[in-house]
Design a protein around this motif. Structure first.
Motif, PDB file in Angstrom:
ATOM      1  N   ALA A 223       0.826  -1.205   0.000  1.00  0.00           N
ATOM      2  CA  ALA A 223       0.000   0.000   0.000  1.00  0.00           C
ATOM      3  C   ALA A 223       0.859   1.253   0.000  1.00  0.00           C
ATOM      4  O   ALA A 223       2.051   1.230   0.344  1.00  0.00           O
ATOM      5  CB  ALA A 223      -0.927  -0.001   1.211  1.00  0.00           C
ATOM      6  N   LEU A 224       0.241   2.372  -0.385  1.00  0.00           N
ATOM      7  CA  LEU A 224       0.918   3.659  -0.339  1.00  0.00           C
ATOM      8  C   LEU A 224       1.068   4.144   1.105  1.00  0.00           C
ATOM      9  O   LEU A 224       0.267   3.808   1.975  1.00  0.00           O
ATOM     10  CB  LEU A 224       0.114   4.706  -1.125  1.00  0.00           C
ATOM     11  N   THR A 225       2.076   4.942   1.311  1.00  0.00           N
ATOM     12  CA  THR A 225       2.244   5.596   2.603  1.00  0.00           C
ATOM     13  C   THR A 225       1.599   6.977   2.522  1.00  0.00           C
ATOM     14  O   THR A 225       2.059   7.843   1.775  1.00  0.00           O
ATOM     15  CB  THR A 225       3.727   5.732   2.955  1.00  0.00           C
ATOM     16  N   VAL A 226       0.506   7.158   3.249  1.00  0.00           N
ATOM     17  CA  VAL A 226      -0.244   8.406   3.191  1.00  0.00           C
ATOM     18  C   VAL A 226      -0.284   9.032   4.576  1.00  0.00           C
ATOM     19  O   VAL A 226       0.002   8.382   5.599  1.00  0.00           O
ATOM     20  CB  VAL A 226      -1.673   8.169   2.665  1.00  0.00           C
ATOM     21  N   ALA A 227      -0.680  10.287   4.629  1.00  0.00           N
ATOM     22  CA  ALA A 227      -0.779  11.001   5.902  1.00  0.00           C
ATOM     23  C   ALA A 227      -1.929  10.438   6.727  1.00  0.00           C
ATOM     24  O   ALA A 227      -2.896   9.914   6.170  1.00  0.00           O
ATOM     25  CB  ALA A 227      -0.991  12.497   5.638  1.00  0.00           C
ATOM     26  N   PRO A 228      -1.842  10.515   8.038  1.00  0.00           N
ATOM     27  CA  PRO A 228      -2.929  10.023   8.885  1.00  0.00           C
ATOM     28  C   PRO A 228      -4.250  10.729   8.555  1.00  0.00           C
ATOM     29  O   PRO A 228      -4.305  11.942   8.405  1.00  0.00           O
ATOM     30  CB  PRO A 228      -2.459  10.362  10.299  1.00  0.00           C
ATOM     31  N   GLY A 229      -5.292   9.939   8.440  1.00  0.00           N
ATOM     32  CA  GLY A 229      -6.613  10.472   8.136  1.00  0.00           C
ATOM     33  C   GLY A 229      -6.952  10.508   6.664  1.00  0.00           C
ATOM     34  O   GLY A 229      -8.126  10.694   6.302  1.00  0.00           O
ATOM     35  N   THR A 230      -5.952  10.349   5.777  1.00  0.00           N
ATOM     36  CA  THR A 230      -6.228  10.416   4.335  1.00  0.00           C
ATOM     37  C   THR A 230      -7.108   9.259   3.881  1.00  0.00           C
ATOM     38  O   THR A 230      -8.084   9.456   3.147  1.00  0.00           O
ATOM     39  CB  THR A 230      -4.909  10.403   3.548  1.00  0.00           C
ATOM     40  N   ALA A 231      -6.790   8.056   4.327  1.00  0.00           N
ATOM     41  CA  ALA A 231      -7.577   6.886   3.923  1.00  0.00           C
ATOM     42  C   ALA A 231      -9.012   6.980   4.439  1.00  0.00           C
ATOM     43  O   ALA A 231      -9.962   6.664   3.730  1.00  0.00           O
ATOM     44  CB  ALA A 231      -6.910   5.608   4.423  1.00  0.00           C
TER      45      ALA A 231
END
Length: 369
Positions: A223-231
């Motif tokens: 999976a991609l590494t995204v900022a907290p809350g983005t998903a």
């Protein structure tokens, strides 16, 4: 025109009130009528009273449909429509500078109909089934545009945090794709998804081009590494859009089923083998489905040697560009012409195509006439 008109009327219609100019034996008369039941009714009664019979009243207007046209035709008044661009040329008779106002517009319509009626097209009453079919076809087009817009929104949100799911299919607005996304809305939940659960979703929607094993392998990619809350934010957005997409998909299916029923109702009984259908039957094969109706193998009443005018009418929605000065035919237009000619061949109904007189390479290089 049938009955020779004695009274010529021009109507400059608008959303709230309509300017009417009547040219008779006493010269032009201008009146304004409100756009409501009383106003339109009063206007029709006034026009009918100006002649011995309604057929002697000829009305010019810039639209071939609408409540005004229907009210006039219901009383037997002859209604003629003209393109607004053509009307601009007639307006030069009265104002070389091209000035426009409601009174002048109504006068230009009435005067132009009196002196140049051959430039106008008489509006004929349509079959109620055709009127309904046109409305359903407009609804289908609007729903498809809405589906594309919502689908693009889903694709954009998945691209933010869940791009591996886009590899399953290009149509991310399909029912089966949304159902599968509901089972695993995030990459973390996809890790807990089983192959059996995916197989049930695919079987429920009769999807065979994607196997459960392949789908699970795609969903479990890193999976991609995204900022907290983005998903979570993207998940909430897709949930809201998915509900509307499911409704739009259901409405599209319902509308297309209704269109098929109306087309069959217009087509009437099947054509006898070896008998050329009438022009009305040939034209009703694809009144709203365009290329889909012409190319569908289920259509047993496809065009048989139609006139050039019929081909032009069926192809009107397709983009056509003028030839360049080098006289080279546009490849897009030529491909469309070849498809139309192929659909119009009698062999498309009676049996396999005969041996072509030229090779495909020569035919592709030959510009259309």
């Amino acid at each position: 025109m049938g009955i020779e008109p004695l009274v010529f009327v021009g109507i400059d219609w608008a959303s709230t009130e309509h300017q009417v100019c009547l040219i008779g034996a006493d010269g032009p008369v201008q009146r304004v009528f409100a756009h409501d039941g009383d106003g339109i009714g009063t206007m029709v009664d006034w026009l009918v009273a100006k002649a011995d019979q309604p057929g002697q009243v000829a009305v010019a207007i810039e639209t071939p449909h609408g409540p005004i046209v229907e009210a006039l035709m219901d009383r037997g008044i002859a209604v003629f429509a003209i393109n607004p661009k053509q009307l601009d040329r007639f307006r030069d008779r009265f104002s070389p500078a091209g000035a426009k106002d409601d009174r002048r517009g109504a006068l230009v319509l009435a005067s132009s109909l009196r002196t140049g009626s051959h430039w106008f097209r008489r509006v004929e009453a349509l079959d109620p089934v055709v009127v309904e079919l046109r409305e359903w076809s407009r609804m289908a087009e609007e729903l498809k545009q809405e589906c594309v817009r919502l689908t693009n929104g889903v694709r954009q949100q998945l691209w933010r945090y869940y791009p591996q799911m886009l590899d399953l299919t290009e149509d991310v607005g399909a029912d089966w794709f949304l159902a599968l996304w509901t089972k695993a809305p995030t990459p973390a939940e996809a890790m807990r998804l089983t192959e059996t659960e995916i197989a049930k979703v695919l079987a429920a929607h009769r999807i065979r081009r994607v196997t459960a094993h392949d789908a699970l392998a795609i969903l479990r990619r890193p999976a991609l590494t995204v900022a907290p809350g983005t998903a979570d934010a993207a998940r909430v957005h897709i949930t809201a859009v998915a509900e509307r997409l499911n409704l739009v998909n259901w409405q599209i299916k319902t509308v297309l089923q209704r269109i098929d029923g109306l087309v069959e109702q217009l087509a009437g009984p099947e054509t006898e083998p070896g008998k050329i259908p009438s022009s009305a039957t040939r034209q009703s094969c694809a009144p709203c489905r365009g290329w889909e109706g012409l190319s569908s193998p289920r259509c047993s009443r496809r065009l048989i040697k139609p006139s050039r005018r019929e081909i032009t009418r069926l192809c009107a929605p397709s983009p056509v560009w003028p030839r360049s000065r080098s006289r080279a035919a546009d490849p897009v237009v030529w491909r469309c012409v070849r498809h139309v000619l192929a659909a119009c061949e009698p062999s498309s109904i009676t049996g396999p195509a005969s041996q072509p007189s030229t090779t495909p390479a020569v035919a592709a290089a030959t510009p259309p006439s």
